[in-house]
Write a protein that holds these residues in place. Structure first.
Motif, PDB file in Angstrom:
ATOM      1  N   PHE A  68       0.829  -1.203   0.000  1.00  0.00           N
ATOM      2  CA  PHE A  68       0.000   0.000   0.000  1.00  0.00           C
ATOM      3  C   PHE A  68       0.865   1.256   0.000  1.00  0.00           C
ATOM      4  N   LEU A  69       1.896   1.263   0.832  1.00  0.00           N
ATOM      5  CA  LEU A  69       2.765   2.445   0.907  1.00  0.00           C
ATOM      6  C   LEU A  69       3.447   2.702  -0.431  1.00  0.00           C
ATOM      7  N   VAL A  70       3.910   1.637  -1.076  1.00  0.00           N
ATOM      8  CA  VAL A  70       4.575   1.826  -2.372  1.00  0.00           C
ATOM      9  C   VAL A  70       3.564   2.310  -3.411  1.00  0.00           C
ATOM     10  N   ASP A  71       2.375   1.697  -3.410  1.00  0.00           N
ATOM     11  CA  ASP A  71       1.341   2.141  -4.353  1.00  0.00           C
ATOM     12  C   ASP A  71       0.991   3.610  -4.144  1.00  0.00           C
ATOM     13  N   LEU A  72       0.998   4.002  -2.866  1.00  0.00           N
ATOM     14  CA  LEU A  72       0.604   5.373  -2.534  1.00  0.00           C
ATOM     15  C   LEU A  72       1.573   6.402  -3.117  1.00  0.00           C
ATOM     16  N   LEU A  73       2.819   5.986  -3.350  1.00  0.00           N
ATOM     17  CA  LEU A  73       3.780   6.906  -3.974  1.00  0.00           C
ATOM     18  C   LEU A  73       3.228   7.454  -5.281  1.00  0.00           C
ATOM     19  N   ALA A  74       2.435   6.615  -5.978  1.00  0.00           N
ATOM     20  CA  ALA A  74       1.882   7.053  -7.256  1.00  0.00           C
ATOM     21  C   ALA A  74       0.771   8.066  -7.061  1.00  0.00           C
ATOM     22  N   ALA A  75       0.214   8.111  -5.847  1.00  0.00           N
ATOM     23  CA  ALA A  75      -0.911   9.015  -5.619  1.00  0.00           C
ATOM     24  C   ALA A  75      -0.450  10.399  -5.169  1.00  0.00           C
ATOM     25  N   VAL A  76       0.811  10.525  -4.738  1.00  0.00           N
ATOM     26  CA  VAL A  76       1.292  11.828  -4.268  1.00  0.00           C
ATOM     27  C   VAL A  76       1.361  12.776  -5.462  1.00  0.00           C
ATOM     28  N   PRO A  77       0.722  13.953  -5.359  1.00  0.00           N
ATOM     29  CA  PRO A  77       0.730  14.889  -6.487  1.00  0.00           C
ATOM     30  C   PRO A  77       2.146  15.344  -6.816  1.00  0.00           C
ATOM     31  N   SER A  78       2.358  15.541  -8.085  1.00  0.00           N
ATOM     32  CA  SER A  78       3.653  15.933  -8.595  1.00  0.00           C
ATOM     33  C   SER A  78       4.163  17.227  -7.951  1.00  0.00           C
ATOM     34  N   VAL A  79       3.236  18.148  -7.700  1.00  0.00           N
ATOM     35  CA  VAL A  79       3.660  19.439  -7.147  1.00  0.00           C
ATOM     36  C   VAL A  79       4.149  19.269  -5.704  1.00  0.00           C
ATOM     37  N   VAL A  80       3.612  18.250  -5.026  1.00  0.00           N
ATOM     38  CA  VAL A  80       4.071  17.981  -3.663  1.00  0.00           C
ATOM     39  C   VAL A  80       5.493  17.421  -3.698  1.00  0.00           C
ATOM     40  N   TYR A  81       5.762  16.548  -4.672  1.00  0.00           N
ATOM     41  CA  TYR A  81       7.140  16.075  -4.849  1.00  0.00           C
ATOM     42  C   TYR A  81       8.068  17.248  -5.109  1.00  0.00           C
ATOM     43  N   GLY A  82       7.604  18.184  -5.930  1.00  0.00           N
ATOM     44  CA  GLY A  82       8.426  19.336  -6.266  1.00  0.00           C
ATOM     45  C   GLY A  82       8.742  20.171  -5.039  1.00  0.00           C
ATOM     46  N   LEU A  83       7.712  20.409  -4.248  1.00  0.00           N
ATOM     47  CA  LEU A  83       7.888  21.185  -3.020  1.00  0.00           C
ATOM     48  C   LEU A  83       8.897  20.513  -2.098  1.00  0.00           C
ATOM     49  N   TRP A  84       8.708  19.224  -1.911  1.00  0.00           N
ATOM     50  CA  TRP A  84       9.606  18.452  -1.061  1.00  0.00           C
ATOM     51  C   TRP A  84      11.015  18.468  -1.651  1.00  0.00           C
ATOM     52  N   GLY A  85      11.082  18.393  -2.961  1.00  0.00           N
ATOM     53  CA  GLY A  85      12.380  18.415  -3.640  1.00  0.00           C
ATOM     54  C   GLY A  85      13.125  19.706  -3.381  1.00  0.00           C
ATOM     55  N   ILE A  86      12.403  20.833  -3.494  1.00  0.00           N
ATOM     56  CA  ILE A  86      13.050  22.134  -3.299  1.00  0.00           C
ATOM     57  C   ILE A  86      13.581  22.282  -1.874  1.00  0.00           C
ATOM     58  N   PHE A  87      12.755  21.948  -0.910  1.00  0.00           N
ATOM     59  CA  PHE A  87      13.088  22.315   0.466  1.00  0.00           C
ATOM     60  C   PHE A  87      13.728  21.202   1.282  1.00  0.00           C
ATOM     61  N   VAL A  88      13.642  19.962   0.823  1.00  0.00           N
ATOM     62  CA  VAL A  88      14.244  18.874   1.593  1.00  0.00           C
ATOM     63  C   VAL A  88      15.325  18.156   0.778  1.00  0.00           C
TER      64      VAL A  88
END
Lengths: 282, 324, 287
Positions: free
Chosen positions: B123-143
């Motif tokens: 479930f956790l791995v599948d959920l990676l596909a559900a995280v919005p792209s912009v959230v990845y971007g935000l996390w990418g910038i700041f973390v």
């Protein structure tokens, strides 16, 4: 020939590596969730949900318009994507072997893999350029179109597991084909179809790229489908790439709200599978 | 309702009323067929719309749109080679990172996982596909970017002495091809692992038992009996992940640095076709600029179309065998 | 073409048979008992190019039970499915010939298969209750599309109750009509399917090996039910169980590789078969 022990040692190491892969693969999600809560929760308050965005330097801004805008966009997308997708899925399950069915299946998968930005420029070309202005309708249509192939395929999968015997039972009672399909086959697979629909909604809820040149975003309150409309993902994007700390905090809070929406829909998709008599198909 | 015999002879209860045109069935068939036709119509419309819009740029600039590195809006020069390069390199980096992890997880989940862990990890791995792209971007910038800049990049360059190679040399800015690759790896991982897991589970039990009966260890069983059987499906999954990575827009735009230059170093900022469109499309004022961006979109469309078609074909190979 | 010449002439003649029974069969109206309810003439059924039913002609008497027996794969289910136009629901199938139900040709031009099926009910080998519906709604399922449906709520309840009583299920489910139909046992589910078919008051009911998936006790209940059903409805039952055919039917048809070998009063067919192939089958020499 290697010895028995060295072979078993290798086997143990490789199995251990798959455990490591499992840990590494689940780590990003846990990290992202932890950061979202850590950095976003502190900026979340009631005013975040009720207030409009404020210029840099003013405190107490919120994303009320973006949250409502996202809900409106999801609504428009669902109105377009769900009926067409479910209808297409019904076609595929009833006419399994026609040339059209094979074509639709293949193109659905291709469309599913189409970059969302391409869908964005397509919607711009078809809806924004002729109209002469950005609009919620164009944004909703762009993401709604993205739902169609997804819903089509899951609906077909779900209808396919309904036993033929049920279809025959309904036909033998004098149900016309269309009523057999709707009140028996579709009804039996409803939980599965709802799950597929929710998964599709969860996927498009956070879409940003197709909205860039369609819904466009709006700093003001607007619920008109003919006007540019604010959307949570767009707002997060704008704030995240800005140079201001307050906006960064807002972006984290917005992201926490967005992911909560997406996760709630995803979890609902799992729960809905257990409907009243849903699991009882043999 | 046209109940002819019964209506004409209402007293004769023995006759059956069987005449009736099922107009509902016709309407239903037409409606569902129309819905199904939307998919091919959409693909055709997208192709036509984008190529039509890209046509002026394609005729004017011809191949230079993907061979030239000179992108100068003011001067009317549109060479998107750096974006094409960035799209390919960032996706390649993503696959290098994601593939072993995704296959590892898939093998773990299909073969070795304790029963109670299977559901939550899956479930956790599948959920990676559900995280919005912009959230990845935000996390990418700041973390992610600060982490790469301060720990990973110096470690790769200095501690491992990889700085001697052109790929890991130069200053660690942060926004970079590497950052994009890592983000894309996380985003592609759930797609690769989901497909791999499915095809691994489709491998018949007899295949496994035969290997074990021959005295293979559990790893040898996977390597020699299970993976070869599922190979084309796994490759299909990788292609699917590649398709995702090639077209991904927001997260990449937020972390890659958006600099239209070709550099061998993964530490250097870059550009992708999708981020080029995202950044410039709404600001494009001249017709040629717009058309050039459409041409970039057309190239992206074709590349992902081919990659996805191959992916589908490979996965179908496996699932068709299973179905029969 | 007419392979079943020994049967065809007799088949058109309305059988005037009341099989001897341990219990007195209720008196029937002469007019209904004398008329065949189902007449098949020169019937062929195909899957693609393969004929599964070859030139079959027979007449099933009204308000009686007609059994179709034969080894598995002999086309008996296919023959049955031609009698309510279910055969054509499978892809790539075709029917030739004529079937008359109570004087109406069901393959006639402009005839609606859907409407035919409302008059000719069918119960399948495995119970097929609708899993999303309660017991009550399962029984009522056919009524939603029936030509004559009860207008009032009370009328609907009466119809449901009557159908369940006729299927011998009422006493077992009357306190839990709103439970899922899937909560019932296999035998109960099958009787529910019979009740569902009966609720729309079909003139003919077709049973396709209705006890094949059931335990002996449930089988016995269904057999008793079938025995009594003849009082109100014409029954055609397919079974691979000869004892069952002998127990419940008035007339029996023996089918072999798609051809009708013999069609006669059940007693006569089992005690004095005319065709050597029938004799071979009922004495257990093959099949």
């Amino acid at each position: 020939m290697r010895t028995r022990t060295s072979r078993h040692w290798l086997s143990g190491v490789m199995i251990g590596l798959t455990y490591l892969a499992a840990i590494l693969a689940t780590l990003p999600l846990l990290l992202i969730l932890a950061h979202l809560i850590g950095k976003g929760a502190s900026s979340l308050s009631l005013s975040f949900f009720t207030n409009m965005p404020k210029p840099v330097g003013e405190t107490g801004g919120g994303m009320a318009n973006a949250i409502v805008g996202t809900l409106i966009l999801i609504g428009i997308a669902s109105l377009i994507g769900l009926p067409i997708g479910i209808g297409g899925g019904i076609y595929l399950s009833e006419k399994r072997r026609t040339p059209l069915a094979h074509t639709v299946r293949f193109l659905s998968d291709v469309l599913n893999g189409l970059p969302s930005i391409v869908m964005g420029i397509f919607a711009w070309e078809f809806l924004v350029r002729p109209a002469g202005h950005f609009s919620a309708l164009a944004g909703g249509a762009a993401v709604g179109a993205m739902m169609i192939p997804l819903v089509t395929r899951t609906t077909e999968e779900m209808l396919r597991v309904v036993p033929t015997s049920l279809r025959e039972a309904a036909l033998a009672l004098g149900y016309p084909k269309w009523r057999t399909s709707l009140s028996v086959v579709l009804r039996t697979a409803l939980a599965g179809i709802a799950t597929g629909a929710l998964v599709a909604v969860a996927r498009i809820a956070g879409e940003t790229a197709p909205l860039l040149f369609t819904a466009f975003g709006n700093q003001f309150w607007s619920t008109s489908v003919h006007e540019p409309i604010a959307a949570l993902p767009l707002q997060i994007f704008t704030y995240a790439i800005s140079p201001y700390d307050e906006w960064h905090a807002q972006a984290w809070a917005g992201a926490l709200v967005l992911i909560t929406i997406v996760l709630v829909i995803s979890l609902a998709a799992r729960v809905v599978t257990r409907s009243r008599f849903g699991a009882a198909v043999d | 309702m046209t109940a002819i015999p019964a209506d004409s002879a209402p007293k004769d209860r023995r006759r059956l009323a069987v005449h009736r045109v099922e107009i509902g069935d016709r309407i239903y068939e037409i409606l569902t067929t129309a819905c199904a036709l939307v998919v091919p119509a959409l693909v055709t419309a997208i192709a036509i719309a984008i190529f039509a819009a890209a046509w002026p740029a394609l005729t004017k600039l011809s191949a230079s749109i993907i061979t030239s590195s000179d992108w100068d809006v003011g001067a009317g020069r549109f060479g998107a080679a750096p974006a094409l390069f960035g799209t390919i390199v960032s996706s390649a980096v993503a696959l290098v990172i994601a593939t072993p992890l995704a296959i590892g997880v898939a093998i773990f989940l299909s073969e070795f996982s304790p029963r109670w862990l299977r559901q939550p990890v899956g479930f956790l791995v599948d959920l990676l596909a559900a995280v919005p792209s912009v959230v990845y971007g935000l996390w990418g910038i700041f973390v992610l970017i600060p982490m790469l800049r301060e720990h990973v990049m110096p470690f790769l360059r200095d501690t491992l002495h990889l700085g001697a190679t052109p790929f890991f040399s130069g200053a660690a800015y942060g926004p970079s091809m590497l950052a994009a690759g890592v983000i894309l790896a996380i985003m592609a991982l759930p797609y690769i692992s989901a497909v791999s897991r499915e095809v691994l589970l489709a491998v018949p039990r007899s295949q496994r038992e035969a290997a074990l009966a021959l005295g293979a260890t559990r790893w040898e069983m996977i390597r020699d009996a299970v993976v070869p059987y599922a190979k084309s499906g796994i490759i299909g999954g990788i292609m699917l992940g590649l398709g995702r990575a090639l077209g991904e827009t927001m997260a990449v735009t937020m972390v890659i640095g958006n600099r239209p230059e070709i550099s061998a170093s993964l530490f250097a900022p870059g550009y992708t076709m999708a981020s080029l469109i995202a950044n410039e499309f709404s600001e494009a004022t001249s017709d040629l600029h717009l058309s050039a961006l459409m041409a970039v979109g057309a190239v992206l469309f074709i590349i992902t179309l081919i990659v996805n078609a191959i992916a589908r074909w490979l996965v179908w190979q496996v699932s068709r065998e299973r179905a029969i | 073409m007419q392979q079943s010449t020994e049967v065809a002439p007799g088949a058109r003649v309305i059988p005037n048979v009341v099989a001897p029974r341990p219990v007195a069969a209720p008196a029937r109206e002469a007019s209904t008992a004398d008329k065949p309810a189902v007449i098949a003439s020169d019937l062929w059924a195909y899957f693609g190019d393969t004929a599964a039913v070859k030139d079959v002609s027979f007449a099933a008497p009204a308000q009686a039970v007609t059994a179709i027996i034969g080894p598995s794969g002999c086309g008996k289910s296919t023959l049955l499915r031609c009698l309510n136009r279910m055969h054509e629901t499978a892809p790539n199938t075709r029917v030739e010939g004529k079937v008359e139900i109570l004087g109406t040709s069901i393959y006639g031009e402009g005839t609606s298969a859907t409407v035919v099926r409302r008059h000719v009910g069918m119960v399948f080998q495995r119970p097929t209750p609708f899993p999303t519906m309660s017991i009550r709604n399962n029984v009522a399922a056919g009524l939603r599309v029936a030509a004559e449906r009860p207008q009032s709520r009370a009328g609907l309840q009466d119809t449901i109750e009557e159908a369940l009583k006729r299927a011998g299920l009422w006493e077992e489910v009357k306190d839990r009509l709103d439970d899922s139909a899937m909560a019932l046992s296999g035998g109960q589910q099958q009787r529910l399917c019979i009740a569902r078919a009966l609720a729309i008051r079909p003139r003919v009911i077709l049973l396709d090996e209705p006890t094949a998936s059931l335990d002996p006790l449930s089988t016995q209940k269904i057999e008793e039910l079938v025995y009594h059903l003849r009082e109100t409805v014409t029954v055609v039952i397919v079974t691979h169980n000869m004892q069952q055919a002998a127990r419940v039917s008035d007339r029996t048809a023996f089918l072999l590789v798609g051809e009708l070998v013999e069609f006669a009063a059940t007693n006569a067919l089992f005690t004095a078969p005319k065709d050597p192939r029938t004799e071979a089958y009922i004495t257990g020499r093959f099949g």
